[in-house]
Design a protein around this motif. Structure first.
Motif, PDB file in Angstrom:
ATOM      1  N   LEU A 154       0.833  -1.200   0.000  1.00 19.13           N
ATOM      2  CA  LEU A 154       0.000   0.000   0.000  1.00 19.13           C
ATOM      3  C   LEU A 154       0.869   1.252   0.000  1.00 19.13           C
ATOM      4  O   LEU A 154       1.875   1.321   0.707  1.00 19.13           O
ATOM      5  N   GLN A 158      -2.923   5.234   0.746  1.00 20.44           N
ATOM      6  CA  GLN A 158      -3.779   4.085   1.033  1.00 20.44           C
ATOM      7  C   GLN A 158      -3.662   3.659   2.485  1.00 20.44           C
ATOM      8  O   GLN A 158      -4.655   3.289   3.122  1.00 20.44           O
ATOM      9  N   ARG A 160      -3.092   5.617   4.882  1.00 21.08           N
ATOM     10  CA  ARG A 160      -3.858   6.607   5.641  1.00 21.08           C
ATOM     11  C   ARG A 160      -5.346   6.260   5.636  1.00 21.08           C
ATOM     12  O   ARG A 160      -6.013   6.318   6.676  1.00 21.08           O
ATOM     13  N   VAL A 161      -5.862   5.901   4.479  1.00 22.88           N
ATOM     14  CA  VAL A 161      -7.287   5.556   4.403  1.00 22.88           C
ATOM     15  C   VAL A 161      -7.580   4.323   5.251  1.00 22.88           C
ATOM     16  O   VAL A 161      -8.576   4.283   5.989  1.00 22.88           O
ATOM     17  N   VAL A 162      -6.729   3.320   5.170  1.00 20.57           N
ATOM     18  CA  VAL A 162      -6.940   2.104   5.954  1.00 20.57           C
ATOM     19  C   VAL A 162      -6.887   2.426   7.450  1.00 20.57           C
ATOM     20  O   VAL A 162      -7.729   1.972   8.227  1.00 20.57           O
ATOM     21  N   LEU A 164      -7.420   5.327   9.043  1.00 21.63           N
ATOM     22  CA  LEU A 164      -8.552   6.126   9.509  1.00 21.63           C
ATOM     23  C   LEU A 164      -9.848   5.330   9.464  1.00 21.63           C
ATOM     24  O   LEU A 164     -10.707   5.492  10.333  1.00 21.63           O
ATOM     25  N   SER A 165      -9.989   4.470   8.474  1.00 20.24           N
ATOM     26  CA  SER A 165     -11.177   3.620   8.436  1.00 20.24           C
ATOM     27  C   SER A 165     -11.180   2.645   9.596  1.00 20.24           C
ATOM     28  O   SER A 165     -12.215   2.421  10.238  1.00 20.24           O
TER      29      SER A 165
ATOM     30  N   VAL B 169     -17.377   3.321   9.747  1.00 22.92           N
ATOM     31  CA  VAL B 169     -16.431   3.734   8.709  1.00 22.92           C
ATOM     32  C   VAL B 169     -16.980   4.915   7.924  1.00 22.92           C
ATOM     33  O   VAL B 169     -16.312   5.941   7.755  1.00 22.92           O
ATOM     34  N   SER B 172     -17.212   8.171   9.867  1.00 22.84           N
ATOM     35  CA  SER B 172     -15.918   8.724  10.264  1.00 22.84           C
ATOM     36  C   SER B 172     -15.271   9.512   9.127  1.00 22.84           C
ATOM     37  O   SER B 172     -14.427  10.368   9.372  1.00 22.84           O
ATOM     38  N   TRP B 176     -12.176  13.088   8.084  1.00 22.59           N
ATOM     39  CA  TRP B 176     -10.857  13.032   7.450  1.00 22.59           C
ATOM     40  C   TRP B 176     -10.872  13.039   5.934  1.00 22.59           C
ATOM     41  O   TRP B 176      -9.818  13.184   5.309  1.00 22.59           O
TER      42      TRP B 176
END
Lengths: 207, 207
Positions: A154, A158, A160-162, A164-165, B169, B172, B176
């Motif tokens: 990643l 990517q 970061r998205v993972v 934060l999710s 998810v 949230s 962000w």
DNA sequence: GACCCTACCGAACGATCGTTAGGCAGGCAA
DNA sequence: TTGCCTGCCTAACGATCGTTCGGTAGGGTC
């Protein structure tokens, strides 16, 4: 009444008032919100008067600042403990699940203190926010490193998205999961990680 | 100054004040919180005095109640529109992604109103909460039906966990994700659904 | 012109807020 | 006994809060 010195004291111990204020305030802030909770309400919860809070804390903001620091300490310690338990031959999914479990354990083990970061943090006074943002950044960086390490394919955006999710899912559990009634946090962590790793298609059919 | 009647009026239109109060209040509630935002601050944002708000709304609570209702209307309408677009031969993942996209579109399309449900709802006065809980229950039931329909192998408690995690998810992202800077919400919805369906192991390698 | 309705305002009300000042009781040390 | 320190109190301060009252300006209708 009982005044023997050997047995555990039934009367308030030294430093007890301060700890009781912290716990009551954290609980109230989580349930009612920061601005919605007055110092008189906090005092009432520990059978004191509002002025007594100021013997232990400089201000209501300082009280909140300490609550937020305790919450961050809890999740940070849990992360470090999980990191130390790393075994050389474990898979990325196993390592991730240990950290997810650690995060959930810390969340629910110190719920009032950790939940404050999720619920009231967006609305706390700016001075309080800047006092906590450093702790929060450090914790985020730990997760960024972890996810980058176990999923090297990643790219940073990517990751970061993972991250934060994943935070979105984990932190939302504070609102709807009850460890006492619904089962262990370890099973929940397993469900999250196996779904994140393999998808609902395989998990749903396999379980 | 310009007083021509044919061109678009540069002066306030009828019913404009009420709408401007709603939008300013929603924005302030989202950023600062409900209790932290005074009626005087709201009035200042629309260049009025606090008393003028009470010409349009019965109380500050009534103003918040209407904001929450608008937010729920936005996501509910989006869900129904996505449902009407169902095609007979589409897969469960396709149908789910259309609804995820619809939810995210509604979230960011009416951000101040929908975010109020995520951020300030836990702390709103009890009377306001009960006024919104019916709308929220209806929306939750829509998702319960949807997920049960496209993943019939899951039992109700698993559907509940999937629904609440998915909400965790999606909601949230308000904190962000910036649609203007980071890309389309459709791509984000695709990332969520493909991960939920097939897992990071396949997605990470394939993309 | 008389009337009314909408949209807004200035001023003030009572309540509640965070915070402070000063005092008092009890335990401990000298 | 004297003195100090800890922990808590009562009382009160000024500020800010949501809300109300009694207006007024302006446009539309008869």
């Amino acid at each position: 009444m009982t005044s023997s010195t050997a047995t555990a004291a039934p009367s308030p111990e030294v430093g007890d008032g301060r700890r009781r204020i912290l716990e009551a305030a954290a609980e109230l802030f989580q349930v009612r919100g920061y601005a919605e909770t007055s110092t008189r309400t906090i005092a009432e919860a520990v059978d004191m008067r509002a002025a007594s809070i100021y013997h232990h804390f400089d201000s209501k903001d300082a009280l909140l600042t300490e609550i937020l620091a305790i919450g961050m300490q809890a999740v940070t310690d849990a992360f470090d403990a999980a990191e130390l338990a790393t075994e050389p031959d474990e898979t990325g999914a196993q390592r991730l699940q240990r950290h997810v479990t650690a995060h959930l354990d810390a969340l629910f083990g110190h719920k009032a203190f950790t939940a404050a970061h999720v619920t009231v943090f967006p609305f706390v006074p700016a001075a309080v926010r800047v006092a906590s943002v450093e702790d929060r950044d450090r914790y985020e960086a730990r997760w960024t490193d972890l996810l980058g390490s176990i999923a090297p394919e990643l790219d940073p955006s990517q990751v970061r998205v993972v991250r934060l999710s994943l935070f979105g899912v984990m932190n939302s559990t504070l609102d709807w999961f009850d460890p006492a009634a619904e089962g262990s946090l370890d099973e929940l962590a397993n469900a999250f990680v196996s779904t994140l790793w393999s998808g609902l298609g395989t998990v749903g059919g396999g379980n």
